[in-house]
Structure formats: C-alpha cells, structure tokens
Design a protein around this motif. Sequence first.
Motif, PDB file in Angstrom:
ATOM      1  N   GLU A  44     -69.224   9.865 -21.007  1.00  0.00           N
ATOM      2  CA  GLU A  44     -69.429   8.941 -21.596  1.00  0.00           C
ATOM      3  C   GLU A  44     -68.416   8.944 -23.463  1.00  0.00           C
ATOM      4  O   GLU A  44     -68.713  10.424 -23.730  1.00  0.00           O
ATOM      5  CB  GLU A  44     -70.857   8.473 -22.084  1.00  0.00           C
ATOM      6  CG  GLU A  44     -71.758   8.244 -20.538  1.00  0.00           C
ATOM      7  CD  GLU A  44     -72.923   8.112 -21.124  1.00  0.00           C
ATOM      8  OE1 GLU A  44     -73.133   8.250 -22.097  1.00  0.00           O
ATOM      9  OE2 GLU A  44     -73.886   7.579 -19.794  1.00  0.00           O
ATOM     10  N   LEU A  45     -68.142   8.219 -23.060  1.00  0.00           N
ATOM     11  CA  LEU A  45     -67.074   8.118 -24.501  1.00  0.00           C
ATOM     12  C   LEU A  45     -67.625   6.804 -25.327  1.00  0.00           C
ATOM     13  O   LEU A  45     -67.659   6.140 -25.099  1.00  0.00           O
ATOM     14  CB  LEU A  45     -65.587   8.261 -24.439  1.00  0.00           C
ATOM     15  CG  LEU A  45     -64.370   9.594 -23.606  1.00  0.00           C
ATOM     16  CD1 LEU A  45     -64.704   9.235 -22.132  1.00  0.00           C
ATOM     17  CD2 LEU A  45     -63.601   9.695 -24.019  1.00  0.00           C
ATOM     18  N   LYS A  79     -68.763   1.708 -25.242  1.00  0.00           N
ATOM     19  CA  LYS A  79     -68.698   2.800 -24.634  1.00  0.00           C
ATOM     20  C   LYS A  79     -68.290   2.749 -23.140  1.00  0.00           C
ATOM     21  O   LYS A  79     -68.128   1.870 -22.571  1.00  0.00           O
ATOM     22  CB  LYS A  79     -70.469   3.310 -24.187  1.00  0.00           C
ATOM     23  CG  LYS A  79     -70.519   4.701 -23.694  1.00  0.00           C
ATOM     24  CD  LYS A  79     -71.751   4.652 -23.055  1.00  0.00           C
ATOM     25  CE  LYS A  79     -72.882   4.899 -24.333  1.00  0.00           C
ATOM     26  NZ  LYS A  79     -74.507   5.236 -24.236  1.00  0.00           N
ATOM     27  N   MET A  80     -67.698   3.879 -22.420  1.00  0.00           N
ATOM     28  CA  MET A  80     -66.708   4.340 -20.906  1.00  0.00           C
ATOM     29  C   MET A  80     -67.744   5.166 -20.733  1.00  0.00           C
ATOM     30  O   MET A  80     -67.669   6.328 -20.846  1.00  0.00           O
ATOM     31  CB  MET A  80     -65.439   4.370 -21.687  1.00  0.00           C
ATOM     32  CG  MET A  80     -64.477   5.037 -20.219  1.00  0.00           C
ATOM     33  SD  MET A  80     -62.785   4.606 -20.871  1.00  0.00           S
ATOM     34  CE  MET A  80     -62.721   6.197 -22.409  1.00  0.00           C
ATOM     35  N   LYS A  81     -68.013   5.024 -19.632  1.00  0.00           N
ATOM     36  CA  LYS A  81     -68.445   6.196 -18.227  1.00  0.00           C
ATOM     37  C   LYS A  81     -66.736   6.477 -17.620  1.00  0.00           C
ATOM     38  O   LYS A  81     -65.927   5.659 -16.776  1.00  0.00           O
ATOM     39  CB  LYS A  81     -69.424   5.750 -17.812  1.00  0.00           C
ATOM     40  CG  LYS A  81     -70.564   5.244 -18.561  1.00  0.00           C
ATOM     41  CD  LYS A  81     -71.885   5.027 -17.959  1.00  0.00           C
ATOM     42  CE  LYS A  81     -72.761   4.587 -18.609  1.00  0.00           C
ATOM     43  NZ  LYS A  81     -74.313   4.094 -18.302  1.00  0.00           N
ATOM     44  N   VAL A  82     -66.727   7.557 -17.304  1.00  0.00           N
ATOM     45  CA  VAL A  82     -66.222   8.247 -16.330  1.00  0.00           C
ATOM     46  C   VAL A  82     -66.532   8.771 -15.602  1.00  0.00           C
ATOM     47  O   VAL A  82     -67.495   9.892 -15.722  1.00  0.00           O
ATOM     48  CB  VAL A  82     -65.231   9.536 -16.764  1.00  0.00           C
ATOM     49  CG1 VAL A  82     -64.214   9.738 -16.089  1.00  0.00           C
ATOM     50  CG2 VAL A  82     -64.239   8.905 -17.820  1.00  0.00           C
ATOM     51  N   THR A 139     -60.013   5.417 -31.609  1.00  0.00           N
ATOM     52  CA  THR A 139     -59.575   6.765 -30.407  1.00  0.00           C
ATOM     53  C   THR A 139     -61.243   6.241 -30.248  1.00  0.00           C
ATOM     54  O   THR A 139     -61.889   6.563 -30.429  1.00  0.00           O
ATOM     55  CB  THR A 139     -59.036   8.296 -31.222  1.00  0.00           C
ATOM     56  OG1 THR A 139     -60.749   8.290 -32.098  1.00  0.00           O
ATOM     57  CG2 THR A 139     -58.297   8.313 -31.889  1.00  0.00           C
ATOM     58  N   TRP A 140     -60.931   7.472 -28.575  1.00  0.00           N
ATOM     59  CA  TRP A 140     -62.041   7.419 -28.149  1.00  0.00           C
ATOM     60  C   TRP A 140     -62.664   8.986 -28.194  1.00  0.00           C
ATOM     61  O   TRP A 140     -62.219   9.645 -27.773  1.00  0.00           O
ATOM     62  CB  TRP A 140     -61.418   7.197 -26.173  1.00  0.00           C
ATOM     63  CG  TRP A 140     -61.745   6.117 -25.125  1.00  0.00           C
ATOM     64  CD1 TRP A 140     -60.011   5.731 -25.444  1.00  0.00           C
ATOM     65  CD2 TRP A 140     -62.872   4.515 -25.788  1.00  0.00           C
ATOM     66  NE1 TRP A 140     -60.254   4.619 -25.001  1.00  0.00           N
ATOM     67  CE2 TRP A 140     -61.460   3.631 -25.300  1.00  0.00           C
ATOM     68  CE3 TRP A 140     -64.132   4.935 -25.320  1.00  0.00           C
ATOM     69  CZ2 TRP A 140     -62.389   2.319 -24.672  1.00  0.00           C
ATOM     70  CZ3 TRP A 140     -64.576   3.531 -24.605  1.00  0.00           C
ATOM     71  CH2 TRP A 140     -63.839   2.599 -24.856  1.00  0.00           C
ATOM     72  N   ASP A 141     -64.561   8.517 -28.492  1.00  0.00           N
ATOM     73  CA  ASP A 141     -65.049  10.008 -29.027  1.00  0.00           C
ATOM     74  C   ASP A 141     -65.476  10.560 -28.190  1.00  0.00           C
ATOM     75  O   ASP A 141     -66.305   9.710 -27.384  1.00  0.00           O
ATOM     76  CB  ASP A 141     -65.442   9.625 -30.289  1.00  0.00           C
ATOM     77  CG  ASP A 141     -64.910   9.652 -31.586  1.00  0.00           C
ATOM     78  OD1 ASP A 141     -63.639   9.723 -31.710  1.00  0.00           O
ATOM     79  OD2 ASP A 141     -65.285   8.738 -32.324  1.00  0.00           O
ATOM     80  N   ALA A 142     -65.905  11.915 -27.246  1.00  0.00           N
ATOM     81  CA  ALA A 142     -66.780  11.887 -26.837  1.00  0.00           C
ATOM     82  C   ALA A 142     -68.295  12.656 -26.840  1.00  0.00           C
ATOM     83  O   ALA A 142     -68.174  13.456 -27.596  1.00  0.00           O
ATOM     84  CB  ALA A 142     -66.140  12.898 -25.677  1.00  0.00           C
ATOM     85  N   LEU A 185     -60.975  15.952 -18.408  1.00  0.00           N
ATOM     86  CA  LEU A 185     -60.372  15.157 -17.793  1.00  0.00           C
ATOM     87  C   LEU A 185     -60.936  14.044 -19.193  1.00  0.00           C
ATOM     88  O   LEU A 185     -60.432  13.079 -20.050  1.00  0.00           O
ATOM     89  CB  LEU A 185     -60.802  13.735 -16.593  1.00  0.00           C
ATOM     90  CG  LEU A 185     -59.999  12.458 -16.810  1.00  0.00           C
ATOM     91  CD1 LEU A 185     -58.876  11.982 -16.971  1.00  0.00           C
ATOM     92  CD2 LEU A 185     -61.108  11.863 -15.550  1.00  0.00           C
ATOM     93  N   VAL A 186     -62.250  14.497 -19.947  1.00  0.00           N
ATOM     94  CA  VAL A 186     -62.995  13.255 -21.054  1.00  0.00           C
ATOM     95  C   VAL A 186     -62.106  13.920 -21.923  1.00  0.00           C
ATOM     96  O   VAL A 186     -61.570  13.725 -23.454  1.00  0.00           O
ATOM     97  CB  VAL A 186     -64.559  13.396 -21.056  1.00  0.00           C
ATOM     98  CG1 VAL A 186     -64.511  13.499 -22.736  1.00  0.00           C
ATOM     99  CG2 VAL A 186     -65.498  12.599 -19.377  1.00  0.00           C
ATOM    100  N   SER A 187     -61.540  15.026 -22.173  1.00  0.00           N
ATOM    101  CA  SER A 187     -61.162  15.992 -23.693  1.00  0.00           C
ATOM    102  C   SER A 187     -59.912  15.525 -23.286  1.00  0.00           C
ATOM    103  O   SER A 187     -59.025  15.480 -24.673  1.00  0.00           O
ATOM    104  CB  SER A 187     -60.779  17.584 -23.132  1.00  0.00           C
ATOM    105  OG  SER A 187     -60.985  18.149 -24.176  1.00  0.00           O
TER     106      SER A 187
END
Length: 552
Positions: free
Chosen positions: A467-468, A480-483, A457-460, A436-438
């Motif tokens: 975290e992205l 920052k985004m946490k999944v 864009t969101w970078d992993a 999902l992060v990819s």
Amino acid sequence: MFALDFISLLLSKNAPRQAETSMSPYLKQIAPLGSLNADVVNPPPKPESAMKDIASVSRGWRLQNFNSASSKLLKAASRLETEVASETRYWNEVLAVKNKGWKVCRLPRERQALGVQYGFLEATPVFRDRGLASLRRSEDGSLILDKGLIPSGARFVRVRVKQGSRIISGTRPFANNSTDAESIEHRILQARDSVFEEELFHELVREARSMASSGVTTRQNLIQVPASEDLEILLDLVDADENLDSDEDSTATDKLLANGLAHSLRILLSFAHRQNLRRRTQIPPPLTSKRRTTPEYHLLRPALAYFQHLAQLRQLESFLREIFGVLRSSGLDIPELTTKTFTNGPPLPSISSETPLETLIRKFLTPIESVLRGNLFTPDSFFSITIRTNLSAPPFGTYYDVSFNFPSFSDVKSPGRVALRDEVEAAITHILLLDLVSRISSHEWPSENNDSDGTKTWDAIYPQLGELLLCGSDPETHKKMKVALSRHELSVSTFLVRGIDGVGRGIHELRSSNAQTHTWNSSASIDSPNKHSSVMDFINAERTGRPASQTD
C-alpha cells in the motif's frame, strides 16, 4: 573202532577239526592231532600219452595267461594314454583360466578339487560364497563349471522409466564380447554377471525397504521409485533371454535416463565393495558385546536425491520465470536470473589411499546443492536461494536456504532455512513486492510545464501490504494505491481514502472515479504485450490525474 581211529588220525594232518569229531576219547589222549601222515612211495610211471596231454594242457594255460596279460597291458596303455590326454587338456584349460586373471584355488570342503573365484570377496557372505565354482573334468578332459545354486541362464536388473501409465524406456542386458558362447571364459563371465546382478537386486530391495518414507515400494520382484509427480522408476530382476518390451518409440533422452541410472547403480555397488575392502584392511574397532549391524548400501538414495532435487529445482525455476514474466509484461526491466546447478557441497575429507575415481564417486553420495540468484530493482539488492537435497544422512529431503540483501527495508530479515517450497515462493513474492513498492516510492517522476502535481510522490505507508499513499491538499482527496503480486499476475488499484489523517486505514475506502484497476499477467510477452500501458505509466497517470496512453 581201530580202523575208524586210524583213518581219523590220518586225516587229522590236513583237516584236524573234522577228524577230531570221529576220534575216540582214548586216541585223543595218547596221540596228538596230525601225528600220522601218508605219502605215495614210488608211484607207477604214467603213460606217454598222458604226459603229452599234461604238457599240452600246461602250454595252453600258459598261452592263455600270456594273451590275457597282453590284452590287459594294451588296455591299460590305451587307458593311460587317454587319461594323459584328458589330464593335459584339463590342466591346459585350467592354466588358460588362470592366465585370464581368474583366481584358481582349492575348494574349502573338497581339498582334492580345484575351483575358480569369479565372485566378489567384499560382497555379503551369501553372495561371496556363491562366487566360488568347482572346475570339474569331463570324460574328454574339458572343464565343467559347477556353479551350484546359480541358475544356468543369465539374469540382469532391468531399469524402466514409467511416465503416467506408459513405459517410455527400458534397459537391455549388456552384450558379451565373447564369440564362443560355450567357452569356459564365457561361462565364467556369465556366472560372475549373474551373481553380481542378484547381489545388486538384493541390496536394492534391502535399501528400498528402509526408504518407505520416501515413497519407495517393493512388490515381490519389483521396486517402484517415484522420481517426480508423473515419472516413476521400475526395477526388477529378469532373465536375459526373456521377451523384453520394445523401446523403439523411446526418445534419446528417455534411453539416456534409464541407461544412466542402470550404470550408476552398478558403479555404486562396486564402490561399496571397494569401501568394504578399505574397512577390512584397517585396524578393527574394539570388541563389544553389541552386534554390529551391516548398514544398507546407498544405491537408490543418490538417484532418488537427484530426481527429487531436479524436480524441486525445475518447479522453483518455473515459478521464478512466471513471476519475472509478469513483471516484464508490466514494462519493468528485470535482470536475468542466475542459476548454478548441482554445485559441490563442502569439501570432502581427503583419504590418502583413495583414487581420483573413488573421490569422484564419493561426491555422488554427498548432498546435492544448487543456487538461484536474482537481482532486484533497488541498487545493491538481490536474493539468493540455495537448494540442498540429502537422502544419505539427516535431515532427509530437500530444504531451502533463502537470503536477502535489501537495504531499503533493513527490518526485513532473511527467513533462512525453509523446508517447504510454498514458503520459498511466498518469501520471494513478498520481497519482489517490497522491491516494487520501494521502486515506486523512490522513483523520480518527470515534471511537465505548469504541472502543479510534479512534486507529488507515492509514499510507502504499508509496504508489507503493498500500500502506498499519495497525499493531497485536502485529507478527503488522499489517494491510496494497492499493489498485489503473484506468480500469475500483477494488479494495481487506487482508492480515495477518507480518514482523519489519510495515513491509517480510513473508515471508508472508495474506488477512485477516474482510475481503474489494471492487471498484468504472465501470458503477455514482448511479442504480444498487454493491451494497456506499463505499470509505471499507469502509476504516473494516477499521480497526475491524466489518463495513461494506451498501447496496441
């Protein structure tokens, strides 16, 4: 004295020992014993009446003797006729037993008596010896089956299925097709079935004692086999005429489970007899000083392996359905899961003298294998779970072989063989999170007119942690985004990161003022979706800074 010696010498002709006691010593010296005898010379004639009486008595004795001889001959003839009829009936019934296919032979310890071999020659010595009964003859010539130690009534191994505290199903004795319950064929069949059922229960108890580590317990005349968390199999040896519990409330599936297990136990015991015959006909191994032990038959192990494998497979499928349902509820298109259950393991070595039926039964004793395969979002990416259960040879139990094909993260290695289902679920959850992060980091976001954030864009940065990072022009505006993904929910949250470069873990991570944490759970479906936007819409809204459209 002379008169006494004269009479003694005269009597010594007929009674020498008695006459010798009354003879004088001188007479004993000069005259041997029995040298003097007397006889009647010219007896006087008997009267005619006496002669008639003597003839009448003689004729009466002869007639009486003739009548007695005739009566004895008639009785002997009648007895001989009865004996011939009895012997004829006995041998006709013996011949009928032999024509039915039963083995008729002499008894080992009573060579003058016949017996019938209804047992199994490849059974254990105790039950093999009990499988021979003598064929006695009754007074009327009918056969009497002397079964020795075998009980007169029929017995059978009963299989019951217990769910929780309630018996949901149970087996009943097999019906005999014989119409005459008193026939010798029916009695032989009943004796054969009884000794087979007793041997079956004996072998089940032997095997159950060696399976204590698998949760199998024995209590007097009862064997308890745990099939799953709330399902238990009960085995006991009962009389066929016993008042059995009614199974009218049982479903067809419950009855099929109990009857299928009962049939499989009997088939496996017959297969063990066949294997004993094959080993006995081969060249024996060299003699050794160590005593060879007789291993237990594998009767319960295949059934327990099937139940254990089925329980693990269903629990793993339930986990995958729930976590896939969470992803689908978030608006992601997850490919269907492919399941290949109860596949054949490695090919068994072929035996030239083995029949196709024996080859089929031997597969029951091999490890059970099932394969679960699912595709990922990333192209050419998939995961595969192979479940193997083996209770016949070490390693015992159920273990998993988990493999990944994930080109986006080449450093992620497959865990390989895993022993616990929790570890498998954690590995699958982790690979789905990475996938999902990819997908989020490689997604091509649509750009709107005059959209200055169209290239963001969101970078992993920490994909293992979900975290992205969305870089801004000012380090203070990095987002920052946490999944977080579990089998019950998917949550996505965003934070402002205040740090030197905005990549590492900042000194302070504050929740974004214009974003909220969204959660998608497995309770949502296509018919009743979540009350907020899809995960990709939410992420795009966080990227552009515009609120995502709400769905009803």
